[in-house]
Design a protein around this motif. Structure first.
Motif, PDB file in Angstrom:
ATOM      1  N   THR A   1       0.842  -1.293   0.383  1.00  0.00           N
ATOM      2  CA  THR A   1      -0.227  -0.175   0.108  1.00  0.00           C
ATOM      3  C   THR A   1       1.005   1.183   0.041  1.00  0.00           C
ATOM      4  O   THR A   1       2.518   1.515  -0.061  1.00  0.00           O
TER       5      THR A   1
ATOM      6  N   ALA B   1      -0.619  -5.646   1.654  1.00  0.00           N
ATOM      7  CA  ALA B   1      -1.863  -6.120   1.892  1.00  0.00           C
ATOM      8  C   ALA B   1      -2.395  -7.425   0.830  1.00  0.00           C
ATOM      9  O   ALA B   1      -1.222  -7.948   0.430  1.00  0.00           O
TER      10      ALA B   1
ATOM     11  N   ARG C   1      -8.341  -1.079  -1.221  1.00  0.00           N
ATOM     12  CA  ARG C   1      -9.266  -1.818  -0.046  1.00  0.00           C
ATOM     13  C   ARG C   1      -8.578  -1.798   1.258  1.00  0.00           C
ATOM     14  O   ARG C   1      -8.973  -1.314   2.433  1.00  0.00           O
ATOM     15  N   GLN C   2      -7.378  -1.489   1.475  1.00  0.00           N
ATOM     16  CA  GLN C   2      -6.446  -2.044   2.426  1.00  0.00           C
ATOM     17  C   GLN C   2      -6.077  -0.700   2.522  1.00  0.00           C
ATOM     18  O   GLN C   2      -6.362   0.253   3.834  1.00  0.00           O
ATOM     19  N   GLU C   3      -5.423   0.091   1.948  1.00  0.00           N
ATOM     20  CA  GLU C   3      -5.589   1.316   2.314  1.00  0.00           C
ATOM     21  C   GLU C   3      -6.677   2.251   2.799  1.00  0.00           C
ATOM     22  O   GLU C   3      -6.489   3.095   3.433  1.00  0.00           O
TER      23      GLU C   3
ATOM     24  N   GLU D   1      -8.504   0.871   4.699  1.00  0.00           N
ATOM     25  CA  GLU D   1      -8.976   0.300   6.087  1.00  0.00           C
ATOM     26  C   GLU D   1      -7.790   1.392   6.807  1.00  0.00           C
ATOM     27  O   GLU D   1      -8.133   1.659   8.206  1.00  0.00           O
ATOM     28  N   GLU D   2      -6.771   1.086   6.470  1.00  0.00           N
ATOM     29  CA  GLU D   2      -5.990   2.230   7.239  1.00  0.00           C
ATOM     30  C   GLU D   2      -6.221   3.307   8.145  1.00  0.00           C
ATOM     31  O   GLU D   2      -6.072   3.972   8.509  1.00  0.00           O
TER      32      GLU D   2
END
Length: 455
Positions: free
Chosen positions: A64, A70, A433-435, A437-438
């Motif tokens: 990310t 991820a 999506r990972q970014e 969430e972060e």
């Protein structure tokens, strides 16, 4: 390996002129990652050869923007299999900000079986261009690069501020096209020109944009892959020129709250590969059905490509109904309130300016996505909505408000994903999506200021 450097004789003219007979000391073997920054390896020139094999792990595409990895539903993801670096010697150019004699060379990526690595941004663009080639079409583009020069910001909790210019005052703001404002940062501008010349990069025009310390560089029109390479090189060069002069250059979409955002407007036309004629205009100089189809394709598929045009949570702060910002996907003749503007031109130069793309986007992916939308519109004979006359800002903001909203149509648009490549789309969506969430795990200063004692 014998240090003969035979490959040097086949370098582009700009690189040979910059070398001036000097021996190359180091070579940077670089690839654009999903963000659009350089990844790769540096090595002594005696180790480099244009037919040597070098490798990078596939995991460079699993990170990310924060550097976290991820975890995706990919078979044997963490085996970190190697990708083969294939030098594109036509991209070899100087790294003129260094004290040593260093060359940069962009590399394509292949699997060990010789197949293109599907997730590599340069390969994504080449995949889309192949669809055009099969139809006998050749896209022509011209990007505009907008960015801010800012004061050095070493504390992320502090707001970004314009730099101090030669007058000793903070950057002149809201003075678009002001030559005085450009002169305020003359040393940085001079270094940008010098770095560009050393690399063989051509600047069409340079202007002061509407924000304090905001600059725009327009590039010459040409081949999409070549122009994507140039934007990739320019972003690094501009950052280095700013650092040399004790300031930062940022390509964030919206770095300062009360200043305009930064875009990468894309001017696009399509020519017949055999005749070189612009297929957006007919023999009488009137717009063709293919012209309208391209517009209709962007309007239909805009939702699916927004995570590419606007890849971060900050990107969506740029979409407003002021400062010539994009707020919609309407189209209009010489109308800067529409997201798709048709500039004044001769029929031979008829083109579509996509004003929605942010400067924080990856140039390879943004160009690929915009061209993919247009292609689908042309082959499916789509029609755009009627041309918008007057002020389109009256409709408000009709683009997505957040990355979370934009990821839904990206997941659902099968035609678009088939053009970009499903393997790429799966990885890209997982990274976004990972970014997200972060980001949602962070507590902002606004929340601390207004919620800590008031709720």
């Amino acid at each position: 390996m014998v240090d003969k450097q035979e490959w040097v004789h086949n370098l582009p003219d700009a690189a040979l002129e910059w070398l001036g007979g000097r021996r190359v000391e180091e070579v940077e073997c670089i690839v654009p990652d999903l963000v659009g920054i350089s990844r790769g390896k540096t090595m002594p020139a005696k180790k480099f050869s244009d037919d040597a094999f070098f490798y990078l792990p596939t995991s460079i595409f699993y990170q990310t923007i924060t550097g976290a990895y991820a975890d995706m539903d990919i078979k044997d993801q963490w085996m970190e299999t190697d990708m083969v670096l294939k030098p594109v010697m036509s991209t070899a150019c100087a790294a003129p900000w260094t004290d040593d004699v260093i060359l940069q060379v962009i590399h394509d990526l292949e699997t060990t079986k010789g197949e293109p690595v599907a997730v590599a941004p340069r390969n994504v663009l080449k995949r889309v261009l192949a669809f055009y080639a099969d139809k006998g079409w050749q896209p022509v583009i011209a990007p505009e690069i907008e960015f801010y020069l800012t004061r050095r910001n070493t504390d992320p909790n502090e707001p970004i501020e314009p730099p101090i210019g030669r007058t000793g005052r903070k950057g002149i703001g809201r003075q678009a096209y002001s030559m005085v404002a450009v002169d305020e940062y003359g040393d940085v501008i001079d270094d940008i020109y010098d770095f560009a010349e050393a690399q063989g990069l051509e600047i069409d025009t340079l202007i002061q944009e509407g924000g304090a310390g905001q600059i725009e560089i327009n590039l010459q029109h040409g081949d999409p892959l070549k122009l994507a390479d140039e934007v990739f090189y320019f972003k690094r060069s501009i950052r280095e020129a700013a650092l040399k002069n004790n300031c930062f250059a940022t390509f964030m979409a919206k770095p300062m709250r009360d200043e305009p955002g930064s875009a990468m407007h894309l001017h696009q036309s399509i020519v017949d590969a055999k005749t070189g004629k612009n297929i957006f205009s007919d023999a009488n100089g009137e717009p063709t059905e293919l012209f309208y189809g391209f517009l209709g394709g962007i309007q239909k598929h805009i939702g699916a490509v927004m995570p590419i045009f606007a890849p971060y949570v900050n990107s969506y702060r740029r979409f407003k109904t002021d400062d010539s910002s994009p707020a919609n996907v309407e189209w209009g003749q010489d109308n800067r309130t529409t997201g798709l503007r048709i500039p004044i031109s001769t029929p031979e130069a008829r083109r579509i300016e996509n004003r929605i793309v942010g400067m924080d986007s990856n140039p390879y992916l943004a160009i690929a996505a915009s061209l993919a939308c247009g292609y689908l519109g042309m082959v499916n004979q789509l029609s755009p909505r009627p041309m918008r006359d007057g002020d389109a800002y009256e409709d408000g903001v009709t683009l997505p408000y957040a990355l979370m909203d934009a990821l839904v149509p990206f997941q659902q648009d099968r035609e678009l994903r088939d053009m970009l490549g499903e393997d790429f789309c799966q990885v890209y969506e997982a990274i976004k999506r990972q970014e997200l969430e972060e980001f949602l795990g962070e507590i902002s200063p606004w929340e601390r200021e207004h919620l800590l004692l008031n709720v």
